[in-house]
Design a protein around this motif. Structure first.
Motif, PDB file in Angstrom:
ATOM      1  N   ARG A 194       8.079   6.068  -6.754  1.00 46.87           N
ATOM      2  CA  ARG A 194       8.335   4.903  -5.881  1.00 46.87           C
ATOM      3  C   ARG A 194       7.577   3.679  -6.381  1.00 46.87           C
ATOM      4  NH1 ARG A 194       6.387   6.061  -0.390  1.00 46.87           N
ATOM      5  NH2 ARG A 194       6.860   3.906   0.060  1.00 46.87           N
ATOM      6  N   VAL A 195       6.359   3.894  -6.855  1.00 49.15           N
ATOM      7  CA  VAL A 195       5.556   2.761  -7.333  1.00 49.15           C
ATOM      8  C   VAL A 195       6.221   2.113  -8.534  1.00 49.15           C
ATOM      9  CG1 VAL A 195       3.366   2.130  -8.417  1.00 49.15           C
ATOM     10  CG2 VAL A 195       3.382   3.566  -6.376  1.00 49.15           C
ATOM     11  N   THR A 203      -1.903   2.006  -5.259  1.00 47.55           N
ATOM     12  CA  THR A 203      -1.013   3.150  -5.490  1.00 47.55           C
ATOM     13  C   THR A 203      -1.618   4.509  -5.166  1.00 47.55           C
ATOM     14  OG1 THR A 203      -1.819   3.346  -7.751  1.00 47.55           O
ATOM     15  CG2 THR A 203       0.089   1.893  -7.377  1.00 47.55           C
ATOM     16  N   CYS A 204      -0.726   5.508  -5.067  1.00 50.74           N
ATOM     17  CA  CYS A 204      -1.097   6.886  -4.741  1.00 50.74           C
ATOM     18  C   CYS A 204      -0.582   7.807  -5.841  1.00 50.74           C
ATOM     19  CB  CYS A 204      -0.451   7.254  -3.415  1.00 50.74           C
ATOM     20  SG  CYS A 204      -0.531   9.006  -3.027  1.00 50.74           S
ATOM     21  N   ALA A 221       5.522   9.889  -4.949  1.00 52.36           N
ATOM     22  CA  ALA A 221       4.789   8.638  -4.657  1.00 52.36           C
ATOM     23  C   ALA A 221       4.732   7.777  -5.920  1.00 52.36           C
ATOM     24  CB  ALA A 221       3.386   8.959  -4.152  1.00 52.36           C
ATOM     25  N   ASN A 278       8.974  -0.061  -7.576  1.00 51.29           N
ATOM     26  CA  ASN A 278       8.537  -1.296  -6.918  1.00 51.29           C
ATOM     27  C   ASN A 278       7.918  -2.301  -7.876  1.00 51.29           C
ATOM     28  OD1 ASN A 278       8.939  -1.314  -3.910  1.00 51.29           O
ATOM     29  ND2 ASN A 278       8.167   0.758  -4.231  1.00 51.29           N
ATOM     30  N   THR A 297       0.823  -1.214   0.000  1.00 51.58           N
ATOM     31  CA  THR A 297       0.000   0.000   0.000  1.00 51.58           C
ATOM     32  C   THR A 297       0.856   1.262   0.000  1.00 51.58           C
ATOM     33  OG1 THR A 297      -1.561  -1.246   1.322  1.00 51.58           O
ATOM     34  CG2 THR A 297      -1.934   1.123   1.201  1.00 51.58           C
ATOM     35  N   PHE A 298       0.512   2.202  -0.851  1.00 51.47           N
ATOM     36  CA  PHE A 298       1.143   3.524  -0.858  1.00 51.47           C
ATOM     37  C   PHE A 298       0.065   4.549  -0.534  1.00 51.47           C
ATOM     38  CE2 PHE A 298       3.431   0.793  -3.698  1.00 51.47           C
ATOM     39  CZ  PHE A 298       4.759   1.079  -3.468  1.00 51.47           C
ATOM     40  N   GLY A 299       0.491   5.692   0.063  1.00 50.18           N
ATOM     41  CA  GLY A 299      -0.430   6.824   0.159  1.00 50.18           C
ATOM     42  C   GLY A 299      -1.205   6.934   1.446  1.00 50.18           C
TER      43      GLY A 299
END
Ligand code: 5AD
Ligand code: SF4
Length: 469
Positions: A87-88, A77-78, A84, A91, A39-41
């Motif tokens: 980074r996704v 994602t965010c 942000a 990954n 999880t991001f954000g």
């Protein structure tokens, strides 16, 4: 089927897919598989991820946080800032190697980034090992997507943004034991000129009050003591519906439920923060004494360019009302540094507002241009380096304020929820119904209980003594 006011379960159709996956999943992998949700954000994403986990468990997966163990991996994602997004991409690139070792691995990307056409296209072209890409309003269809992919469907891309429906009754697997998220609305109508959220999460949709009350009752029955209501702008709860229950009334309904618990909420747009709401917080014992009121900029000129619908004076008047009515309130805020066209003179107004209000803590961001937002087209002559200097100046000021404020808490006793073990051996952690956290020595049997703790000192964290439980 789908229903505009969310009273009927739209998840029924997906439950059928979930059962089909569950009956097939062990054969597909040759063993009981594991799923990893990354999880991001923001908290809304964390809450959505708890539903992704709930659906995955209902499909027969067990959960893991170790990527290498995963047979299904999903990135929620965010898109709110460029950092942000970067980074996704870093990954999801790692999935290539994971798939080499485990050809049956199914991979997915969802959330705010995946809602954008440009991002979906980029993943389609440059990340061929991602199997499923889907947006924010179809995330309940995960069972269908997994079912189809397991049955040989080609890669799945789905980003419908129909804006009307709230899908209820999605299974949820909550991360916390005592603290939990409770979404009350989705989307945003405000179109602040820097913000991508309305474009990727759609217009405001409020859940039915009864659905929220039922979920809160269930959480309380399950032992949750600290419940945070979520929405991009909780203060406009109910404005899109005809039931006449606004956010203040919803808070009163929740406060009236039986049990010992705290209700928190975020985020509150200052333009919709009413006196009725402040009086409700003041009068309701179970509502947290914390207001997150993002002001973004202390300059009225910049606020206008941001489309925030208040100016510096209105914001300060609101803060005056808040402090008068709720003297023990904790105030927090979000600030953007370096909005296009912001000058150092404008920025000094942000500094002076921070000095005047004395927030408990701040979430500060350097402006990040977002695709298709009006601000991304505005002239932005100040360099990143210069904005970085302003940013550091703001952090330094907030540190000085925080240092000064520490004295306010030392020697006082607070009721806290004992919610975890500290890294400090033998110590537990507790949180007030505002924003203060304290560590104290106590037996683990009090985890999940409200206790009184006296704060004695500050050593990287407040340290206290248990008074009574
Ligand atoms: N650049 C920097 N910060 C942003 N935020 C939203 N959009 C942007 C952007 N484009 C910040 C705002 C918001 C918080 C969640 O993120 O401060 O309140
Ligand atoms: Fe973005 Fe403004 Fe909506 Fe918050 S209120 S989500 S900052 S558009």
């Amino acid at each position: 089927m789908f229903n505009a006011n969310g009273t009927e379960s739209a998840f029924a159709e997906q439950s059928v897919y979930a059962s089909r996956v569950a009956s097939k999943v062990n054969d597909y992998y040759g063993y009981k598989p594991k799923a990893c949700v990354v999880t991001f954000g923001c908290q809304q994403n964390v809450s959505d991820s708890e539903k992704l986990k709930g659906m995955l468990v209902s499909m027969g997966y067990s959960l893991t946080e170790i990527w290498e163990q995963a047979d299904f991996i999903i990135f929620n994602t965010c898109a709110v800032r460029g950092h942000a997004e970067d980074r996704v991409y870093g990954n999801i690139g790692k999935v290539k190697a994971l798939k080499k070792n485990k050809p049956n691995l199914i991979s997915a990307v969802c959330g705010c980034m995946a809602q954008q056409e440009t991002v979906a296209e980029k993943i389609k072209k440059s990340y061929p090992y991602i199997d499923i890409v889907f947006g924010t309003q179809v995330f309940h269809r995960l069972p269908e997507f997994i079912y189809k992919r397991m049955n040989g469907s080609k890669r799945i891309f789905e980003r419908t943004l129909d804006n009307k429906d709230i899908v209820e009754d999605i299974p949820v697997s909550r991360d916390g034991e005592f603290k939990g998220w409770l979404p009350i609305m989705y989307g945003c109508n405000n179109f602040c000129t820097y913000c991508i959220v309305p474009y990727v999460r759609g217009r405001e949709r409020s859940r039915e009050p009864q659905k929220i009350i039922d979920e809160a009752k269930q959480m309380i029955a399950d032992g949750y003591k600290d419940i945070t209501l979520l929405g991009q702008n909780v203060n406009s709860y109910g404005k899109d519906a005809e039931h006449g229950i606004n956010f203040a009334k919803l808070l009163r309904m929740l406060n009236d439920l039986d049990g010992d618990f705290v209700i928190r909420f975020m985020t509150s747009h200052p333009k919709d923060c009413t006196i009725e709401l402040l009086d409700t917080i003041k009068e309701c014992k179970k509502i947290s004494r914390h207001l997150h009121l993002p002001f973004q900029s202390g300059s009225s000129r910049i606020l206008k360019l941001m489309n925030r619908y208040y100016d510096r004076e209105k914001y300060l008047e609101l803060i005056k009302n808040v402090k008068e009515r709720i003297p023990d309130v904790s105030l927090t805020s979000d600030i953007i540094v370096g909005f296009p066209g912001e000058t150092y003179e404008d920025f000094k107004e942000t500094l002076s507002l921070v000095k005047e209000v004395e927030f408990s803590s701040l979430f500060t961001f350097i402006y990040s241009p977002r695709n298709n937002t009006p601000a991304a087209l505005m002239a932005d002559p100040v360099s990143r380096e210069e904005k970085g200097k302003w940013f550091d100046e703001l952090l330094k000021l907030q540190e000085e304020i925080a240092e000064k404020n520490k004295e306010k808490y030392i020697g006082k006793t607070f009721r806290v929820l004992c919610d975890g073990k500290s890294d400090n051996d033998g110590f537990l952690t507790g949180h007030t119904n505002g924003t203060v956290s304290v560590e104290f020595k106590a037996d683990e049997s009090i985890l999940g209980k409200f206790v009184d703790v006296k704060i004695n000192s500050y050593e990287n964290a407040y340290i206290g003594t248990l008074i009574k439980n």
